[in-house]
Motif scaffolding. Structure first.
Motif, PDB file in Angstrom:
ATOM      1  N   GLY A 215      44.290   9.867   6.571  1.00 53.40           N
ATOM      2  CA  GLY A 215      44.688  11.097   6.038  1.00 53.40           C
ATOM      3  C   GLY A 215      43.732  11.698   5.281  1.00 53.40           C
ATOM      4  O   GLY A 215      43.810  12.847   4.983  1.00 53.40           O
ATOM      5  N   SER A 216      42.987  10.775   4.623  1.00 53.64           N
ATOM      6  CA  SER A 216      42.109  11.117   3.589  1.00 53.64           C
ATOM      7  C   SER A 216      40.697  11.696   4.163  1.00 53.64           C
ATOM      8  O   SER A 216      39.923  12.125   3.381  1.00 53.64           O
ATOM      9  CB  SER A 216      41.869  10.022   2.737  1.00 53.64           C
ATOM     10  OG  SER A 216      41.143   8.995   3.438  1.00 53.64           O
ATOM     11  N   ILE A 217      40.407  11.329   5.702  1.00 57.77           N
ATOM     12  CA  ILE A 217      39.214  11.755   5.999  1.00 57.77           C
ATOM     13  C   ILE A 217      39.415  12.637   7.519  1.00 57.77           C
ATOM     14  O   ILE A 217      38.478  12.690   8.324  1.00 57.77           O
ATOM     15  CB  ILE A 217      38.338  10.537   6.654  1.00 57.77           C
ATOM     16  CG1 ILE A 217      39.255   9.790   7.543  1.00 57.77           C
ATOM     17  CG2 ILE A 217      37.940   9.627   5.354  1.00 57.77           C
ATOM     18  CD1 ILE A 217      38.255   8.560   8.074  1.00 57.77           C
ATOM     19  N   LEU A 218      40.183  13.403   7.462  1.00 59.38           N
ATOM     20  CA  LEU A 218      40.663  14.173   8.733  1.00 59.38           C
ATOM     21  C   LEU A 218      39.474  15.009   8.955  1.00 59.38           C
ATOM     22  O   LEU A 218      39.334  15.911   7.706  1.00 59.38           O
ATOM     23  CB  LEU A 218      42.235  14.952   8.347  1.00 59.38           C
ATOM     24  CG  LEU A 218      43.303  13.949   8.678  1.00 59.38           C
ATOM     25  CD1 LEU A 218      44.604  14.787   8.450  1.00 59.38           C
ATOM     26  CD2 LEU A 218      43.266  13.310  10.005  1.00 59.38           C
ATOM     27  N   ASP A 219      39.630  15.717  10.124  1.00 57.51           N
ATOM     28  CA  ASP A 219      38.487  16.790  10.345  1.00 57.51           C
ATOM     29  C   ASP A 219      39.894  17.973  10.652  1.00 57.51           C
ATOM     30  O   ASP A 219      40.347  17.879  11.924  1.00 57.51           O
ATOM     31  CB  ASP A 219      37.819  16.464  11.626  1.00 57.51           C
ATOM     32  CG  ASP A 219      37.222  17.857  12.144  1.00 57.51           C
ATOM     33  OD1 ASP A 219      37.078  18.859  11.455  1.00 57.51           O
ATOM     34  OD2 ASP A 219      36.037  17.675  13.030  1.00 57.51           O
ATOM     35  N   LYS A 220      40.024  18.735  10.049  1.00 57.23           N
ATOM     36  CA  LYS A 220      41.010  20.016   9.993  1.00 57.23           C
ATOM     37  C   LYS A 220      40.356  21.311  10.385  1.00 57.23           C
ATOM     38  O   LYS A 220      40.969  22.291  10.628  1.00 57.23           O
ATOM     39  CB  LYS A 220      41.692  20.164   9.053  1.00 57.23           C
ATOM     40  CG  LYS A 220      42.654  19.161   8.383  1.00 57.23           C
ATOM     41  CD  LYS A 220      43.115  19.171   7.121  1.00 57.23           C
ATOM     42  CE  LYS A 220      43.984  18.066   6.540  1.00 57.23           C
ATOM     43  NZ  LYS A 220      44.745  18.380   5.314  1.00 57.23           N
ATOM     44  N   GLU A 221      38.984  21.253  10.692  1.00 59.48           N
ATOM     45  CA  GLU A 221      38.308  22.381  11.106  1.00 59.48           C
ATOM     46  C   GLU A 221      38.304  22.734  12.548  1.00 59.48           C
ATOM     47  O   GLU A 221      38.017  23.810  13.035  1.00 59.48           O
ATOM     48  CB  GLU A 221      36.788  22.334  10.468  1.00 59.48           C
ATOM     49  CG  GLU A 221      36.761  22.430   8.978  1.00 59.48           C
ATOM     50  CD  GLU A 221      35.358  22.368   8.528  1.00 59.48           C
ATOM     51  OE1 GLU A 221      34.429  22.603   9.487  1.00 59.48           O
ATOM     52  OE2 GLU A 221      35.012  22.354   7.454  1.00 59.48           O
ATOM     53  N   LEU A 222      38.406  21.505  13.294  1.00 55.09           N
ATOM     54  CA  LEU A 222      38.443  21.831  14.817  1.00 55.09           C
ATOM     55  C   LEU A 222      39.827  22.327  15.442  1.00 55.09           C
ATOM     56  O   LEU A 222      40.768  21.726  15.328  1.00 55.09           O
ATOM     57  CB  LEU A 222      38.023  20.314  15.746  1.00 55.09           C
ATOM     58  CG  LEU A 222      38.152  20.207  17.154  1.00 55.09           C
ATOM     59  CD1 LEU A 222      36.922  20.941  17.641  1.00 55.09           C
ATOM     60  CD2 LEU A 222      38.205  18.802  17.367  1.00 55.09           C
ATOM     61  N   GLU A 223      39.646  23.395  15.905  1.00 49.63           N
ATOM     62  CA  GLU A 223      40.862  24.330  16.424  1.00 49.63           C
ATOM     63  C   GLU A 223      41.453  23.481  17.753  1.00 49.63           C
ATOM     64  O   GLU A 223      40.474  23.245  18.521  1.00 49.63           O
ATOM     65  CB  GLU A 223      40.646  25.605  16.557  1.00 49.63           C
ATOM     66  CG  GLU A 223      40.650  26.563  15.331  1.00 49.63           C
ATOM     67  CD  GLU A 223      41.907  26.770  14.640  1.00 49.63           C
ATOM     68  OE1 GLU A 223      43.037  26.701  15.518  1.00 49.63           O
ATOM     69  OE2 GLU A 223      42.066  26.588  13.467  1.00 49.63           O
ATOM     70  N   PRO A 224      42.638  23.049  17.691  1.00 48.74           N
ATOM     71  CA  PRO A 224      43.208  22.243  19.067  1.00 48.74           C
ATOM     72  C   PRO A 224      43.029  23.410  19.945  1.00 48.74           C
ATOM     73  O   PRO A 224      43.401  24.304  19.831  1.00 48.74           O
ATOM     74  CB  PRO A 224      44.403  21.664  18.578  1.00 48.74           C
ATOM     75  CG  PRO A 224      44.647  22.398  17.520  1.00 48.74           C
ATOM     76  CD  PRO A 224      43.561  23.098  16.840  1.00 48.74           C
ATOM     77  N   LEU A 225      43.002  22.873  21.213  1.00 47.58           N
ATOM     78  CA  LEU A 225      43.325  23.817  22.471  1.00 47.58           C
ATOM     79  C   LEU A 225      44.848  24.018  22.575  1.00 47.58           C
ATOM     80  O   LEU A 225      45.547  23.137  22.363  1.00 47.58           O
ATOM     81  CB  LEU A 225      42.966  22.958  23.769  1.00 47.58           C
ATOM     82  CG  LEU A 225      41.450  22.940  23.637  1.00 47.58           C
ATOM     83  CD1 LEU A 225      40.928  21.705  24.840  1.00 47.58           C
ATOM     84  CD2 LEU A 225      40.773  24.092  24.052  1.00 47.58           C
TER      85      LEU A 225
END
Length: 426
Positions: free
Chosen positions: A358-368
């Motif tokens: 949870g501390s290193i999540l990539d949240k910028e990639l928009e899921p399909l």
């Protein structure tokens, strides 16, 4: 000149060299012909697998030395893909496990199963089948390879002229010895061997595999071969094989069948195995939903990097799936709780093993979205240099992951599996 005798099954997989000592490839079969004017079957040449997984024909006239350790050729190898002619027989693929009648002088005839054939050199660069290694009794082709390994019966070597039926195709022929000879092949390579067999023999050989190996092989076959094999299996076994297949591949295969047949197989599967297939089949083939697999690495935000790496090391995961960890709220089976983000394998390798995902999540990639088109999926993977991308529903629940290998399967020509050994000739 003393005759040289070589048993064909021992040639499977051995190296083929040119006169300079460079390896050309590996022996995959021996081609022979039966003739009414010739007493012993004549050896025409070898099927050799060369780099690029092409299977080519090397005439026996271009073989200068052959034994159980290596084959030496003149170095002149035509790289055109091998295509079997109607008058030709493949020893490993077709003649091993064939039922024959043995008639020896002063002995009662008896039924036997071919375990191996011996070839001998008649004169320079001319070889014939001379001996047959047989086992008394017949082995049914409906048994699995694991059950066949415990077969019984006296074995003996007889002259080829003392056998009847070697050139005759029988229904229900076993495939145990063939699969033993090809035991070193990966699923994709074994699929090539099976694809090139005659339809009846193709089903026999496929049926002799255990369920898990058969599932791996079916995933590598063209759709027509997949349907042929699946529909010749007993329903319960077909359902078991579908359960072993990757869900997206199993869903694609079922989609090729009539709706009534699809439902017939799904009803015989375990409900928790059939449910993901039903969800996948609800989407069009050329959408993210139709392309995705639900069997991704899915962990909660409190899971550590060490745990994620342990999941990524699992042998059954493809490299593309192993490269991406999806982090979600429980439940962690698709459709999951709320999707939180992803962590790529390279980031996992750079962080301390005890850190939480949870501390290193990539949240910028928009899921399909499951309805996104094949073009949208392809552009996303290309734009961001990804090997996989998550797919979520409108409520933010993870449904699965689309991987680059699934995309390639759909953008390559439909017959790419048949053509992957083809080469261009001037």
């Amino acid at each position: 000149m003393s005759l040289r005798r070589v048993f064909v099954a021992r040639l499977a997989g051995i190296a083929v060299f040119d006169p300079l000592g460079d390896q050309v490839g590996r022996v995959r079969d021996v081609v022979v012909s039966f003739s009414a004017t010739r007493r012993k079957p004549r050896v025409l040449g070898l099927v050799v697998e060369v780099p690029g997984r092409r299977r080519v024909f090397v005439p026996i006239t271009r073989v200068t030395s052959i034994d159980a350790g290596q084959v030496i050729t003149t170095g002149l190898v035509n790289m055109r893909r091998f295509e079997q002619r109607p008058t030709e027989s493949l020893v490993l693929a077709e003649l091993l496990d064939r039922a024959v009648t043995v008639r020896q002088p002063a002995e009662e005839p008896f039924e036997a199963t071919v375990e191996d054939l011996a070839i001998e050199q008649d004169r320079p660069r001319e070889w014939s089948v001379t001996k047959v290694f047989v086992r008394r009794g017949h082995v049914s082709g409906s048994l699995s390879l694991r059950r066949l390994t415990g077969r019984r019966g006296e074995t003996l070597i007889v002259d080829v002229l003392e056998t009847a039926g070697l050139a005759t195709r029988h229904q229900g022929q076993s495939a145990a010895r063939l699969l033993e000879a090809y035991d070193d092949l990966k699923a994709a390579d074994l699929a090539e061997v099976i694809h090139e067999l005659a339809p009846g023999r193709r089903v026999e050989v496929a049926s002799a595999l255990d369920d898990e190996k058969l599932a791996d092989v079916i995933e590598e076959l063209p759709a027509d071969d997949q349907i042929e094999i699946l529909t010749h299996l007993e329903t319960e076994r077909a359902a078991d094989v579908l359960e072993f297949m990757q869900p997206d591949d199993a869903a694609d295969l079922l989609s090729e069948l009539p709706e009534a047949t699809q439902e017939h197989y799904l009803q015989h599967m375990e409900p928790d195995e059939a449910a993901p297939l039903r969800r996948l089949m609800a989407y069009d083939d050329n959408t993210a939903g139709g392309l995705m697999t639900p069997e991704a690495i899915i962990l909660g935000p409190d899971a550590t990097i060490a745990e994620a790496l342990a999941w990524a090391r699992r042998e059954e995961l493809s490299p593309a799936l192993a490269s991406l960890v999806c982090v979600c709220r429980p439940p962690l089976e698709t459709p999951t709780g709320r999707y939180l983000g992803t962590v790529h394998i390279q980031r996992l390798l750079r962080e301390p093993p005890h850190s939480a995902l949870g501390s290193i999540l990539d949240k910028e990639l928009e899921p399909l979205q499951p309805t996104d088109s094949l073009g949208t999926v392809t552009r996303m993977l290309a734009n961001y240099n990804l090997t996989g991308a998550p797919v979520v529903d409108e409520d933010g629940h993870l449904l699965g992951v689309v991987t680059v290998d699934d995309v390639l399967d759909h953008i390559l020509p439909e017959d790419w599996r048949e053509e992957r050994h083809e080469v261009t000739h001037d």
